[in-house]
Design a protein around this motif. Sequence first.
Motif, PDB file in Angstrom:
ATOM      1  N   ASP A 130       9.228  42.921  37.398  1.00  0.00           N
ATOM      2  CA  ASP A 130      10.015  44.105  37.737  1.00  0.00           C
ATOM      3  C   ASP A 130       9.209  45.368  37.441  1.00  0.00           C
ATOM      4  O   ASP A 130       8.122  45.325  36.858  1.00  0.00           O
ATOM      5  CB  ASP A 130      11.361  44.109  36.998  1.00  0.00           C
ATOM      6  CG  ASP A 130      11.212  44.041  35.486  1.00  0.00           C
ATOM      7  OD1 ASP A 130      10.253  44.626  34.944  1.00  0.00           O
ATOM      8  OD2 ASP A 130      12.055  43.404  34.828  1.00  0.00           O
ATOM      9  N   GLU A 131       9.748  46.497  37.839  1.00  0.00           N
ATOM     10  CA  GLU A 131       9.001  47.750  37.712  1.00  0.00           C
ATOM     11  C   GLU A 131       8.720  48.101  36.253  1.00  0.00           C
ATOM     12  O   GLU A 131       7.640  48.610  35.925  1.00  0.00           O
ATOM     13  CB  GLU A 131       9.758  48.871  38.411  1.00  0.00           C
ATOM     14  CG  GLU A 131       9.801  48.706  39.927  1.00  0.00           C
ATOM     15  CD  GLU A 131      10.480  49.857  40.635  1.00  0.00           C
ATOM     16  OE1 GLU A 131      10.899  50.809  39.941  1.00  0.00           O
ATOM     17  OE2 GLU A 131      10.586  49.808  41.876  1.00  0.00           O
ATOM     18  N   GLU A 132       9.670  47.827  35.378  1.00  0.00           N
ATOM     19  CA  GLU A 132       9.458  48.115  33.960  1.00  0.00           C
ATOM     20  C   GLU A 132       8.319  47.263  33.400  1.00  0.00           C
ATOM     21  O   GLU A 132       7.449  47.755  32.668  1.00  0.00           O
ATOM     22  CB  GLU A 132      10.744  47.861  33.172  1.00  0.00           C
ATOM     23  CG  GLU A 132      10.616  48.189  31.693  1.00  0.00           C
ATOM     24  CD  GLU A 132      11.913  47.947  30.931  1.00  0.00           C
ATOM     25  OE1 GLU A 132      11.911  48.143  29.699  1.00  0.00           O
ATOM     26  OE2 GLU A 132      12.921  47.564  31.564  1.00  0.00           O
ATOM     27  N   GLU A 135       4.966  48.604  34.628  1.00  0.00           N
ATOM     28  CA  GLU A 135       4.581  49.851  33.955  1.00  0.00           C
ATOM     29  C   GLU A 135       4.030  49.565  32.560  1.00  0.00           C
ATOM     30  O   GLU A 135       2.999  50.112  32.156  1.00  0.00           O
ATOM     31  CB  GLU A 135       5.778  50.794  33.866  1.00  0.00           C
ATOM     32  CG  GLU A 135       5.445  52.146  33.265  1.00  0.00           C
ATOM     33  CD  GLU A 135       6.610  53.117  33.284  1.00  0.00           C
ATOM     34  OE1 GLU A 135       6.498  54.183  32.655  1.00  0.00           O
ATOM     35  OE2 GLU A 135       7.644  52.798  33.930  1.00  0.00           O
ATOM     36  N   VAL A 136       4.718  48.689  31.833  1.00  0.00           N
ATOM     37  CA  VAL A 136       4.266  48.324  30.488  1.00  0.00           C
ATOM     38  C   VAL A 136       2.921  47.614  30.561  1.00  0.00           C
ATOM     39  O   VAL A 136       1.986  47.921  29.809  1.00  0.00           O
ATOM     40  CB  VAL A 136       5.304  47.428  29.786  1.00  0.00           C
ATOM     41  CG1 VAL A 136       4.731  46.860  28.485  1.00  0.00           C
ATOM     42  CG2 VAL A 136       6.575  48.208  29.499  1.00  0.00           C
TER      43      VAL A 136
END
Length: 264
Positions: A130-132, A135-136
């Motif tokens: 997922d996008e989170e 990003e992490v």
Amino acid sequence: MTAPNDPDQPGARIPCQTRKVFGFPVAVSSVEELSRALAEHAPEAQAPCLVAAADVHVMTLGVHDPDYGAVLEKMDVVCPDGMPVVWKLNQGLSAGERAAERVSGPDLMEALVRANAAYPELRHFLLGGDEEMLEVLGSVLKEKHPAFHLAGAYSPPFHSWTEEDRRAMREAIASSGANVVWVGLGCPKQERWMAEQKELLPPAVYVGVGAAFAFHAGTVKRAPRWMQRNGLEWLYRIYREPGRLLKRYLKHNSLFVWYVLTGR
């Protein structure tokens, strides 16, 4: 018996010897050697080069499911991701033959990201999660390896993909200019996607790395090194995620032992 991967295949010009496991050619290399070969190949790739990290699950699924076996045959490099696969590769070695080493997806990803310091032309793309998570993961890799060049990232939809979804994935990769694409869609989905899209994908090195995204992002803890070296990482993963992995590991580990005993 060893042989290089087929140099006549457009995506496969990776200097790598192989030996057969259940009929599939598996790389006899090391993390350092293969990461260097991929780092040198990626900026000059004229076609997609598909790399699968094959553990017990992948190898037995290739035998048990003919459709997935056809998927593995489309890979340009199959790495031995799992000590049982390494042990099978090294079974009955002749004097002077090279012993295979484990080349896991997470370790290969770490090495090739680290190689950005020596190969600044490498441009990485993260596909999956997922996008989170993405990003992490991007932040963690950049913090750990300052030379890491993240060209782009894409979180595919979680519903069944339409042709429009697949086209959007290809366009995201192409527009980023990436030459190394980390495919973290999970096994067997990631290998199926790479094989099915092979003729349409932009030129780059594509590596299916499964749980490597979660490991490197720190959302899932990886087994201690001593368990990895002794072929016990699967046991640790069952301990961490029994509901998701117990049935899979019991089935495919048993099949692997059966195939070895029956001389598959």
